[in-house]
Design an enzyme around this catalytic site. Structure first.
Site, short mmCIF file in Angstrom:
data_model
loop_
_atom_site.label_atom_id
_atom_site.label_comp_id
_atom_site.label_asym_id
_atom_site.label_seq_id
_atom_site.Cartn_x
_atom_site.Cartn_y
_atom_site.Cartn_z
N GLU A 142 8.24 7.33 -2.55
CA GLU A 142 8.28 6.40 -1.41
C GLU A 142 9.69 5.83 -1.27
OE1 GLU A 142 5.61 3.11 -1.96
OE2 GLU A 142 6.30 2.06 -0.16
N ASP A 196 5.13 2.63 -4.66
CA ASP A 196 5.06 1.27 -5.20
C ASP A 196 3.61 0.88 -5.50
OD1 ASP A 196 7.75 1.09 -4.83
OD2 ASP A 196 7.62 -0.01 -2.93
N ASP A 210 1.75 -1.41 -4.67
CA ASP A 210 1.31 -2.49 -3.77
C ASP A 210 0.50 -1.89 -2.63
OD1 ASP A 210 3.11 -1.24 -2.14
OD2 ASP A 210 4.57 -2.87 -2.09
N ASP A 233 1.19 -1.26 0.51
CA ASP A 233 1.86 -0.19 1.25
C ASP A 233 1.86 1.11 0.47
OD1 ASP A 233 2.35 -1.63 3.45
OD2 ASP A 233 4.47 -2.05 3.03
#
Ligand code: 0RA
Length: 651
Positions: A438, A516, A518, A520
């Site tokens: 990412e 990540d 998280d 997203d």
């Protein structure tokens, strides 16, 4: 040998030769459990339950059982109850013991007594309830039959005492309680969701049987355990409606047929929706045939021929300047096929591909009959479907042009690999890995941290296209997706079956998503997984797709430092160290680690933990993707709320 002397029930010891065989039979299961139940992880653990239920379902298919109950007990033991005929308890003269004991302690003895019965159900491995017994530290069978209640206890496959009568009854049925042996299984905790979605599927596939699941470990404020009841009156018709709950249907109701009088019983249901993907689930004797086979071939052939004939005779194709192919008839189609085959031959990697050639024609004829009737009776829906097929053909045509453009362009720019790819030097796919990372910045760090001999890096910019909502030519044209499949060395959507990919050209056998930790990041994971699931499902089935797991915390105290991958892990380190003077760093993204840290924790085979992406339950995967990625907001919100505690919500 000492076991033999033990308690092998009958007075006469002359049968000990038979007993040795019995013991060896089940010893083999304990020695090589994976050979019998697939594996000794979560999958195998749950497989034990399916194995027992399959016997109850056989009673349903034979017309003797309409209620099955599954209970997860507080200690993670399982109880399966049914109201079938009950396992026979009479003395079995050949084996010289109660039939019940034979069923429970002799490998493959399950169907020995009723050769002529129509016994078609059976788990993936169809190994019988004796395997469950062999792999259980304790199992109790209670049988309601012939006016009496019979009982026998076992441990690791051996009877602890003779079958005894414990009471009288007017009922019939079987209750089996077992606790998996934790010296065999690596995981012993049952997952409610895994069991319940399997049971839901069974209820759709076997209409008329009530199946319930109860979890004694999860109780509400009033002390009531979590429970679900599954029952389907209309079978596959309701199954396709369930599958398409998050999609918009374009026909008024499912097309449905149930042929029970032929050599091969066939049930099929079809819905057409506004999406662009084909969504086909097939079953043989209640087993999900992930790899397809002859029943699917028959289905496709019958569908294509019948719809094509209709479309041609209706004159709707006259303006079309190019050919319609089989794929076009299945775009936006959700279908379930269930056949019952008395001696199924399973082939393929995972033994989920039906090989029996005699099955193809009856399925072909069933689809043909069902569609012909439907088209005659529902001319409006028929036109809607043919229109959809024409649009699919046009889109495919556009997609081919787009792909040719892409190929021509990449040939002009030197061909081959995307510019952003930092390739590895080794060329043996079995040794090579590619990280889909990412963001460009984390991509840069990964490039520095990797072992360039076998690890390649492909940075992805932002979110990739949501393939669930896009027509296929948009998918081929999309830059990030193009980078992915060209880096992998494969093409997509070029063959007759647009989902067949050429895995032999695949340049890496580990494709690792690194995002990540998280919201997203997990959204990007989902987008990438959706892409692979829809366009290269074989790659997932081969076990090539993985998710990297970066740590969530770094804890430091003086010179000590340790990474933590979960909140539990962080707390236990804090406890061990004492909470004073511990510095806790929370990693919000990959970008906060330097190259060395990223390598050591997340990339190098010596330090990382990879999670393999598998399609355990294709029905659930499909529903979740159609829900998470589709247009319909309410079910998505509900799903996210219900699963919020499992999600990586960034605090
Ligand atoms: C052997 C023969 C028959 C039924 C069963 C086994 C049987 C096994 C299980 C396991 C769970 N529930 C079960 N119910 C039945 C046929 C019985 C007959 O012919 O009466």
């Amino acid at each position: 040998m000492s076991e033999l002397e033990d308690k092998n029930t009958l007075a006469d010891k002359s049968y000990s030769a038979d007993s040795i065989q019995v013991l060896e039979g089940l010893e083999a299961v304990r020695k090589r459990p994976a050979m019998y139940i697939g594996d000794i992880n979560e999958r195998g653990l749950h497989h034990l339950v399916y194995e027992v239920i399959d016997n109850s379902i056989d009673e349903t298919l034979a017309g003797f059982c309409d209620h099955i109950e599954v209970i997860i007990q507080e200690d993670n033991s399982i109880t399966v109850k049914d109201n079938g005929r009950g396992i026979p308890t009479a003395y079995h003269s050949k084996e010289k013991k109660s039939a019940l004991e034979v069923v429970m302690t002799v490998l493959h003895a399950g169907g020995k007594f009723d050769k002529n019965s129509y016994k078609v159900s059976g788990g993936l491995h169809g190994v019988g309830v004796s395997c469950v017994n062999a792999l259980s530290i304790h199992l109790k069978a209670t049988i309601y039959r012939d006016g009496k209640i019979w009982e026998q206890d076992y441990s690791i496959g051996k009877a602890l005492e003779p079958v005894k009568v414990i009471g009288e009854t007017t009922k019939t049925g079987t209750v089996i309680s077992f606790k998996p042996d934790d010296s065999i299984f690596k995981v012993t905790e049952y997952k409610y969701d895994i069991l319940s979605s399997h049971l839901r599927e069974l209820a759709f596939l076997n209409k008329g049987v009530r199946i319930s699941i109860t979890d004694m470990r999860q109780k509400d404020n009033e002390g009531n355990p979590k429970t679900d009841h599954f029952y389907s009156e209309k079978g596959l018709k309701e199954f396709v409606e369930y599958l398409d709950a998050n999609r918009e249907s374009i026909i008024s109701e499912p097309i449905h047929i149930n042929v029970t009088d032929g050599e091969v019983p066939v049930e099929i249901a079809i819905l057409y929706n506004t999406s662009f993907t084909e969504n086909l689930h097939s079953y043989v004797n209640n087993i999900n045939t992930i790899e397809g086979g002859t029943h699917l071939t028959g289905f496709r052939r019958g569908l294509t021929r019948t719809l094509k004939n209709y479309a041609e005779s209706s004159g709707m194709l006259s303006k079309l300047k190019f050919d319609i192919n089989g794929d076009d008839f299945r775009e936006g189609m959700t279908a379930v096929i269930s056949v019952k085959v008395s001696e199924p031959q399973f082939e393929g990697q995972t033994k989920t591909k039906l090989g029996n050639s005699e099955v193809s024609l009856p399925v072909d004829q069933a689809v043909s009959k069902m569609l012909t009737n439907f088209m005659e009776e529902n001319p409006k829906d028929a036109r809607i479907i043919v229109n959809k097929v024409i649009i699919a053909a046009q889109a495919r045509h556009a997609a081919r042009k787009a792909r040719e453009m892409v190929l021509r362009k990449s040939a002009m720019t030197g061909g081959g690999l995307p510019g952003k790819l930092a390739d590895c030097s080794d060329k043996d796919p079995a040794k090579c890995e590619i990280f889909l990372v990412e963001g460009d910045s984390a991509g840069g760090t990964a490039k520095q941290g990797r072992d360039r001999r076998f690890q390649a890096i492909l940075p992805l910019r932002g979110k990739i296209l949501n393939v669930e909502k896009a027509m296929s030519h948009r998918v081929f044209e999309n830059q990030e997706i193009r980078n992915i499949y060209t880096a992998l060395g494969v093409t997509i959507g070029t063959e007759e079956d647009s989902k067949a990919t050429n895995l032999s050209k695949l340049r890496y056998h580990k494709i690792i998503m690194m995002t990540d930790a998280d919201v997203d990041g997990s959204h990007i994971d989902t987008l990438i997984m959706t892409f692979f699931f829809r366009y290269m499902p074989d790659l997932i089935k081969e076990g090539y797709l993985y998710i990297a797991t970066p740590p969530l915390y770094l804890l430091k105290k003086g010179k000590k430092q340790q990474y933590a991958w979960s909140d539990n892990e962080r707390l236990s380190i804090l406890k061990e160290w004492g909470a004073d003077n511990v510095h806790v760093q929370r990693y919000k993204g990959l970008g906060e680690m330097n190259a060395e840290e990223l390598d050591k924790t997340t990339m190098t085979p010596e330090g990382r933990t990879l999670r393999q992406v598998t399609i355990e339950n294709a029905v659930e995967v499909d529903r979740v993707f159609s829900m998470l990625m589709g247009d319909d907001v309410p079910p998505r919100r509900k799903f996210i709320e219900e699963n919020a505690q499992h999600a990586n919500i960034d605090a």
